[in-house]
Structure formats: C-alpha cells, structure tokens
Design an enzyme around this catalytic site. Sequence first.
Site, PDB file in Angstrom:
ATOM      1  N   GLY A 645      48.241  29.976  41.275  1.00 34.07           N
ATOM      2  CA  GLY A 645      47.264  30.965  41.684  1.00 34.07           C
ATOM      3  C   GLY A 645      47.937  32.212  42.221  1.00 34.07           C
ATOM      4  O   GLY A 645      49.112  32.194  42.611  1.00 34.07           O
ATOM      5  N   CYS A 646      47.193  33.309  42.258  1.00 36.73           N
ATOM      6  CA  CYS A 646      47.769  34.588  42.688  1.00 36.73           C
ATOM      7  C   CYS A 646      48.160  34.574  44.160  1.00 36.73           C
ATOM      8  O   CYS A 646      49.292  34.885  44.528  1.00 36.73           O
ATOM      9  CB  CYS A 646      46.806  35.725  42.390  1.00 36.73           C
ATOM     10  N   TYR A 647      47.205  34.200  45.037  1.00 41.58           N
ATOM     11  CA  TYR A 647      47.529  34.091  46.457  1.00 41.58           C
ATOM     12  C   TYR A 647      48.653  33.080  46.667  1.00 41.58           C
ATOM     13  O   TYR A 647      49.570  33.289  47.475  1.00 41.58           O
ATOM     14  CB  TYR A 647      46.302  33.623  47.243  1.00 41.58           C
TER      15      TYR A 647
END
Length: 833
Positions: A645-647
């Site tokens: 995921g990005c975060y």
Amino acid sequence: MPLVNLLNTVKTATVYNNKKFFALVACNPILRTNVSKSINNKPFTAFKRNYSTRSTVIQLLNNIGSKREVQQYLKYFTSVSQQQFAVIKVGGAIITQQLPQLASCLAFLYHLGLYPIVLHGTGPQINEILENEGIEPDYIDGIRITDEKTMGVVRKCFLEQNLKLVTALEKMGVKARPITGGVFNAEFLDKDKYKLVGQINSINKEPIEASIKAGALPILTSLAENSSGQLLNVNADIAAGMIAREFKPLKIVYLNEKGGIINGNTNNKISVINLDEEYENLLKESWVKYGTKLKIKEIRDLLIHLPRSSSVAIINVDDLQKELFTDSGAGTLIRRGYKLTSYDDLNKINLTLLKKNLINEVNDVDEYLSNLKPGNFRIYADEPMEVLAIVKKSDDDNIAKLDKLIVSKSGWLNNVTDNIFKLLERDFPNLYWIVSETDDNMSWHFTKSQGSYTKPGEVLFWYGINDLNKASELINKFVGTEKKKVTGTSNVFSNKTQTRSFHSTRLVNDKKKVALIGARGYTGQNLISLIDNHSELELSYVSSRELAGSELKGYNKEKIIYSNLNFEDIKNIEKNGEIDMWVMALPNKVCKPFVESIEEVSTKGKIIDLGADYRFDKSGKWTYGLPELKGREGIKIADKISNPGCYATCAQLTIAPIKEYINKMSKPNIFGVSGYSGAGTKPSPKNDINFLKDNMIPYSLTNHIHEREIGFHIGNQVSFMPHVGSWFQGIAMTVNIPLMENHGLTNEKVNEIYNEYYKGEKLIKIIGNEIPLVHDISGKHGCLIGGFKISEEGDRLVIVGVIDNLLKGASTQCLQNINLALGYNEFEGIPLF
C-alpha cells in the site's frame, strides 16, 4: 585542497547566514526543487530552522549528480590554486535577463570555496542606449567602432552592469570585488579604423589575485588602458581568452542564451567537441560558418596555449552546476583531447604503456599479448592511453568481444570513453562485454548496450544482436550452461534456478504481454502510462466493467478497446499463454476469484495484486513486493506478488533503518496526509475538491488496514492516523519513534544510518535535517526521507517521509516488481529522480 577541508570551508563560509544561502538556491531552477521553495519571493519556512549548511550544499550537489561525480569533480577543481579553477565570461544579456540565476550560480560556487574569475560584457546595454539617442551602432569585421561619445556610453554601461552583479552577489552573502580597470594593458588595435578599440598586450594579475586572497570573487570588465592612461574598449570574449591564457584555468565557461553550439543539420545541441580528433572535419560542415566558425577557431587557438586538462564550456546560466559537477554536463564542452587510434599490429603501439595498463588486469601480461595474433584483435586508445579498449574477434559466432576496457579517472572525466565507444560501434556491428556487478560506472554500460544479463558477480552486456537464438546462446555461454535451441521465448530468460536479471531495449520477439484487470482508477491509468513508455512491455488486455467497449486513452503503442473479462475469458487467455503478467488493480476483497481462475489453469501464472488481499499471506505463495526492504531475489522468482500500500510503503521505508532502536514498550505514531487521489475515483467527501477546500479530513483513525500492514512487515506494532488533504497526489508522513534507553543516537548519526541503509537505492533519497515536502515528490517516482530530529529529552525521534501515492506508492512500485519478475532491469521504463 583535500575534500574534508573543502567541506569545512563550505561550513564556515555559509553558517553565518542561512537565509542568504537558501535565497541563492531559490533563484536556481536546478537546485530549488531540492529545498523548500519561496512563494512570491517570501522567505523560506526553512529559514526559521537551524540547518546544517555543509550537509545542505553537498546534498544539493548530490541531487545534481551522483555522489561519485560530485566528489570526483570537487577534488578535480580543488587540485589547483583557487585562481585556476575557472574563468567565466558572462554576456551582457545574461545580466539583464537572468541576473538572479547568474548570481545564485556564482554564489553556490563561492559557498563551496571555489573562486571563478568572472568577466562580463555589456553589448546589448550599449546598443540600447545608443539607439535611444538616435545613434546606430557601427561595426567593422564584427568589431564595434568606438569613438569618444561611444566610449562614454561603454564606460557608463560597464560600471552599471558591474555594480548590478556585485550588488546581487552581496545580497546573497557573497563577498565580491568590482574590478573595472587596472587589469588589461593594451595599445590601439587600429586607431584610424576602429578608434578607441584596444589590443591587449599584457595583463596585471595583482588585482585578481588580491581579490581571491581576500576571499572575494573578482568581477571584471573588459575595459583596458594604454600606457598613457587612455581607456580602450576590448571585446569581452577576447579579454576572457587572455585572462585564461594568463591563469591557465581548468575550465573556461562562456554563458549564452542558447546554452551551447547547435548542430545545424540535426538542431541538437552538441555535447562534446574533441578538437584534435574532430576539428578539421567539423570546419567542413556546411552549417559551421560565420560566428560559429570564428568561435570554434578562437577556442582552438586558446586551448592550444593551455594545458590539455583545460576545457571550454558554452552553456546556459541555469546549467552551470550541471556542467561543472556531472559527467553528462549540460552545454557544449570543447577540449583539445587526443586523437584516437586503432591498432591491428602490436609493433605499432607503445608496448611499454600498453603493458603498464594491463599489469593489474591480467595475470601474465606477456602471455596475454602473445595470444593477440594479427587479424584476431583490434586495440583502441588515445595518445596517453587514458582509455584502452581491446576487442577480440571471433570466428565461432561472428560476435566480437570487448575483452578489456581500461579507463583512468581522467578518461571518465573527459568523456574519452564515449569517443572510443563510437569507434567500436562504427567498426563492429555487434559486440559483447562483461563487467563486475560492483563497477562504479554501471549506468554507463547500460546506456551503451541493447541488452544485458546478470549473474552473481558479473553483468553481460551486448549491442547489435537482434536474433533471439544468438542472444540466448551468448547468455548460456556466459552463465556456463549447455547451449540450447530456442524457439519463441527463451527458457534462459525464465529459468528460476538462476539468480539473474535480463534487460533488452531492441531485442526482437521478446515483448512481454501485460493484462490489466480494473484499469479505471488513478493507479491503473498511471501504470498504463508507464507501460506505454516501457521498451519491452505491451498491453494486451485492459478490463473495466464501466468502460467496456470504449477506446483506451493515453496508450500509444496500439489501439486497445476496454474489455470486460469474465472468469472464463481469463482462463482461456491464460490457457493459450497470451499473457506474461496479470495485474489486478481491483478494490480490496475482489481479487480472489480472478486469481483462482488463473490458478485453475496454471499454478505458474504470474500475478501482481495492487490491492490488500494478499499482503498478509503466510502460505509462502505470495511475495511482498517492496524491493528496497524485502530484497530483489525473491521477487525475481515469484509467480504471485502483492504490491504494498502507499501509506505502508512510505511508513516502512521511513522506519526500517532505525527499527532496532525502537523502544519495544511503546509504538511509533504515524501522522499521514494524502492527496485526494488516494480516495479513488468513486465520489465521496474525501475526493470532493469543494469540500476539501481550506479543509483536511481525518478518517479511519484506528485499525486502518495500512496500520496492520506496516506492523505486520516491520515486526513492530504502530499507531497510524490517516487524513486527506486538498491537493491531488502525494503523501506527507510524520513518524514519531519512541527510542530505547541508552540509544547513543544523534541527528548526525541518524543521517549516517539512513544514508548507509539506502546506499545505492535509485528511488530513495535521504535529505538529512531538511524536511521533505509534498510538492518535492508529487509526480516523481521515489521517496524522500528527512527532517531527522531527536527530542531534547532524547526519548523520541521524529522523521518525515514523502511519497507519491500513485507512483512509488502504487504504479511505479508495480513496474519495479514487473521488471524483476520478468527478468528486466528493475528500473526499466521508470524515470529516475
């Protein structure tokens, strides 16, 4: 001047006024992207903080070029006395149109302890005044006729422009000394013909040397005086050349608006001219005439009187740092160089010099040379043998081998290697060579090759091999396996028993096919764009229920119509072997039946899931695709890859190097803010730009899925609080890390730990105590980490990471994983930053 002393010079030269240092950066387009920008000329927020200017300067240089390049050129420029660094000739138009950029460039050099001798012209300003007074400028043979009235204008303009430049430099904390006379001694060039125009016959070095000794940049005009004190006008280019002859600098720089010499046939800027090799043929070019021909002749005449280490650069002011501190440069570099020679007979070469070059490359030099028989080798070298290339010809496969490429530091520095390689490309239609995988110039080898293949310790490169069977035979020979007949796709390329990577930019019949399932979202669109620019990937299917039947936009390799693939379609496609990589860009908890459809046909079907469904896999079937932390080898042999995921990507990259210092009795706290593209395309308050205006929305403040993902993969629970901001793309993440007792960390030590941990990583940049900002990373394919700050109590460390949620946080990372899994170079098709 040793490098350590140079860095100390940087620190003492700038620590007294960080405001002025950052102001000079703000004026420079190359540098200002690497620090906080000013808005409408307001001061940087960074001014309020106590930054280490030494680390800032070096970091900025590292952002212009590689660490190797920066250190190499700093040592090069500080190897001579200060007045021998460079002579910079500034055209009058530069002062009028680009004064802030010019001043910032010169200030940057000053803060590095480098003192260029600056000489400026004032031609445009003189012409403007004369025209306003109704006087038409008069020239003979390109020389301005200077009568007494014109001389009054010339002197006035020189003094005004000199003061403008000195004042601009002083505002940036630079000590500069105006030197408007007393340097050039001259006599009349031809008093009857040109009036008050001088011909320089001697130079008084004392004012320049005194300025540099006092720690001030000398800013000169080209006004001269004769023996009776009469002012004489001298062309600034000629004056700069005379200064160069006197001081013998490493660099002579001419700043002009074009930024270099333009090839009249191609309209491209010429990067390098080696006069000894190219001069005669260059003058025969139809486009080399008038001013261009005169300038090339004058530069050649100048360089003949200077050491061979000297060179002339014609560049735009914005590119000054890039020209001085990188191998690639920016404008046109002109040097004498050496003529390059090829040899087919050892009796015609300097054997003493040849053996000296080979002594550290082969076990027995005499034996090696005895095996070089007439007709089976060719040697290329420049006169001092700074670069030596030995090619062995082969009768077996008609592919020549570059057996030895020996390059001195000077050879790399002066781009002789590129010129040698041009001869190789001319003489050999196909060629291969092998280098150590630790070679400092690996990127250069990639740029010269059409294909490569890596095994532990070595990398095979080649060009001119467009036959798949030939390439496969070469690779098999390289890895030491039995030669195999290849039909269609080479088994060598997909053999998982080897640790390898493969890239090709022109090899035919080896395009890999990608199917994208769920392409409507922002991540899908960005991945489509990346694949469109990838030399070895092609989209075959793009599936979207909402867009089925419409034409795919933003993909130029061929016309593709969105489809709506059902599970039976996917089974048939996989059964027919049409796809090399499936990419699932689907919402969470939607991916599983698609994966099962592929697995029903083949357990070896390659799949990347951009969702969260398989990020917590414990079965061993799925590999977590974060190359910088999880390693590349597992991804290379993986069939199923879960894209982080990005975060989670940003948080893990930010925490990982320091995780052994975390106080296990507490949890890191992560405050994250994403642009509204992170909320997807489905309308909601979190992507409503009107609702977000002057607003920030907290959401899922506990038990967010990325909170679990971060903790799962770093082995330490975290607290994560996500928010949505009013910008489109990019994540800012502030991480508060509780520290164990007696950790022994300082801000400087933390910086060292992070730089060492991510040494060599192309998509991770560490910027020390500076705080990375969203607009520094938005639209870029990497992650910036910085803002290191330990609390006064020493119990916690705060770090800031920024990442583009659509790129390194999703699509760029996906392409890294695709490249690794399909055997390409990891960064193929990814613009590095």
